[in-house]
Design a protein around this motif. Structure first.
Motif, PDB file in Angstrom:
ATOM      1  N   ALA A 140       0.925  -1.318   0.061  1.00 49.74           N
ATOM      2  CA  ALA A 140       0.013  -0.083   0.006  1.00 49.74           C
ATOM      3  C   ALA A 140       0.729   1.404   0.113  1.00 49.74           C
ATOM      4  O   ALA A 140       2.029   1.270   0.631  1.00 49.74           O
ATOM      5  CB  ALA A 140      -0.849   0.161   1.216  1.00 49.74           C
ATOM      6  N   ARG A 141       0.406   2.135  -0.465  1.00 49.43           N
ATOM      7  CA  ARG A 141       1.010   3.611  -0.605  1.00 49.43           C
ATOM      8  C   ARG A 141       1.068   4.462   0.577  1.00 49.43           C
ATOM      9  O   ARG A 141       1.754   5.468   1.114  1.00 49.43           O
ATOM     10  CB  ARG A 141       0.583   4.238  -1.764  1.00 49.43           C
ATOM     11  CG  ARG A 141       1.075   3.853  -2.943  1.00 49.43           C
ATOM     12  CD  ARG A 141       0.311   4.835  -4.102  1.00 49.43           C
ATOM     13  NE  ARG A 141      -1.206   5.094  -4.249  1.00 49.43           N
ATOM     14  CZ  ARG A 141      -1.867   4.465  -4.703  1.00 49.43           C
ATOM     15  NH1 ARG A 141      -1.584   3.401  -5.486  1.00 49.43           N
ATOM     16  NH2 ARG A 141      -3.293   4.541  -4.654  1.00 49.43           N
ATOM     17  N   SER A 142       0.093   3.821   1.483  1.00 51.45           N
ATOM     18  CA  SER A 142      -0.181   4.571   3.002  1.00 51.45           C
ATOM     19  C   SER A 142      -0.576   3.649   3.776  1.00 51.45           C
ATOM     20  O   SER A 142      -1.388   2.481   3.502  1.00 51.45           O
ATOM     21  CB  SER A 142      -1.180   5.802   2.788  1.00 51.45           C
ATOM     22  OG  SER A 142      -2.504   5.274   2.354  1.00 51.45           O
ATOM     23  N   PHE A 143      -0.887   3.929   5.120  1.00 48.68           N
ATOM     24  CA  PHE A 143      -1.559   3.215   6.039  1.00 48.68           C
ATOM     25  C   PHE A 143      -3.053   3.089   5.973  1.00 48.68           C
ATOM     26  O   PHE A 143      -3.682   1.872   5.948  1.00 48.68           O
ATOM     27  CB  PHE A 143      -1.125   3.616   7.793  1.00 48.68           C
ATOM     28  CG  PHE A 143      -1.700   2.638   8.734  1.00 48.68           C
ATOM     29  CD1 PHE A 143      -1.130   1.565   8.962  1.00 48.68           C
ATOM     30  CD2 PHE A 143      -3.063   2.970   9.308  1.00 48.68           C
ATOM     31  CE1 PHE A 143      -1.375   0.684   9.804  1.00 48.68           C
ATOM     32  CE2 PHE A 143      -3.366   2.005  10.199  1.00 48.68           C
ATOM     33  CZ  PHE A 143      -2.664   0.921  10.442  1.00 48.68           C
ATOM     34  N   ALA A 144      -3.640   4.251   5.724  1.00 43.40           N
ATOM     35  CA  ALA A 144      -5.099   4.262   5.226  1.00 43.40           C
ATOM     36  C   ALA A 144      -5.481   3.106   3.916  1.00 43.40           C
ATOM     37  O   ALA A 144      -6.441   2.478   4.216  1.00 43.40           O
ATOM     38  CB  ALA A 144      -5.651   5.767   4.708  1.00 43.40           C
ATOM     39  N   GLU A 145      -4.361   3.064   2.968  1.00 40.31           N
ATOM     40  CA  GLU A 145      -4.786   2.256   1.946  1.00 40.31           C
ATOM     41  C   GLU A 145      -4.586   0.673   2.326  1.00 40.31           C
ATOM     42  O   GLU A 145      -5.283  -0.208   2.075  1.00 40.31           O
ATOM     43  CB  GLU A 145      -3.754   2.674   0.833  1.00 40.31           C
ATOM     44  CG  GLU A 145      -4.025   1.834  -0.502  1.00 40.31           C
ATOM     45  CD  GLU A 145      -3.034   2.261  -1.719  1.00 40.31           C
ATOM     46  OE1 GLU A 145      -2.200   1.452  -2.043  1.00 40.31           O
ATOM     47  OE2 GLU A 145      -3.192   3.264  -1.986  1.00 40.31           O
TER      48      GLU A 145
END
Length: 189
Positions: A140-145
């Protein structure tokens, strides 16, 4: 629906139905002091990871566990980092990574691969023994993703290898993702 809403929906579901008890778990929020210390030590820490820690001090999502402060039943990030530094100190490619705070070990897969938050906030999965930094696969590109699209979304099979995912891999967790519409049926690759 964002990761916070999915997390809360799943928590509420688990209050009424115990079919996910072996596949999903959360804890009370992490101590505020821990989150401040994490921000101080790792200025690149993703704000969504800190938001997650405010509501759950670690968690389990089927085949993955997310670390927290270590004050809950979930392993602590700092304990994991220190363990990595000890375990990998004889591997030249790893010797400075853990000690120089160049990554945050935020979790593990069921087979022991690490989930690392990198300075660019991307989340990679890596086999510590057979791979060196930079060889990990980006989840993922971020934790949210990571939470919204991978752990609780249509990219769940990417945790393993999408080419190895089969209908026989289905379990109560993936069934829950399908039921919620977060991973539409027929979108298994």
């Amino acid at each position: 629906m964002n990761w916070q809403e999915k997390l809360e929906t799943t928590r509420r579901f688990c209050e009424q139905d115990d079919s996910l008890e072996n596949y999903f778990g959360t804890a009370e929020g992490a101590p505020i002091e821990f989150m401040a210390a994490l921000r101080d030590r790792f200025p690149f820490v993703d704000d969504d990871y800190l938001s997650f820690l405010r509501v759950s001090d670690g968690a389990s999502f089927d085949i993955c566990t997310l670390f927290g402060s270590g004050c809950s039943r979930y392993r602590g990030v700092i304990v994991e980092l220190e363990s990595l530094a000890d375990d990998l100190e004889d591997i030249p490619e790893w010797e400075d990574i853990a000690t120089e705070n160049q990554l945050i070990p935020i979790g593990k897969t069921a087979w022991g691969d690490g989930l690392l938050m990198m300075p660019d906030r991307q989340i990679v999965v890596i086999d510590y023994i057979h791979q060196i930094p930079g060889e990990g696969r980006t989840l993922a590109r971020s934790f949210a993703e990571l939470l919204g699209d991978v752990f609780m979304g249509p990219r769940f099979p990417t945790i393993v290898d999408p080419d190895q995912w089969t209908p026989d891999s289905e379990n109560a967790w993936t069934h829950h993702l399908h039921q919620q519409g977060w991973w539409p049926e027929g979108n298994d690759k």
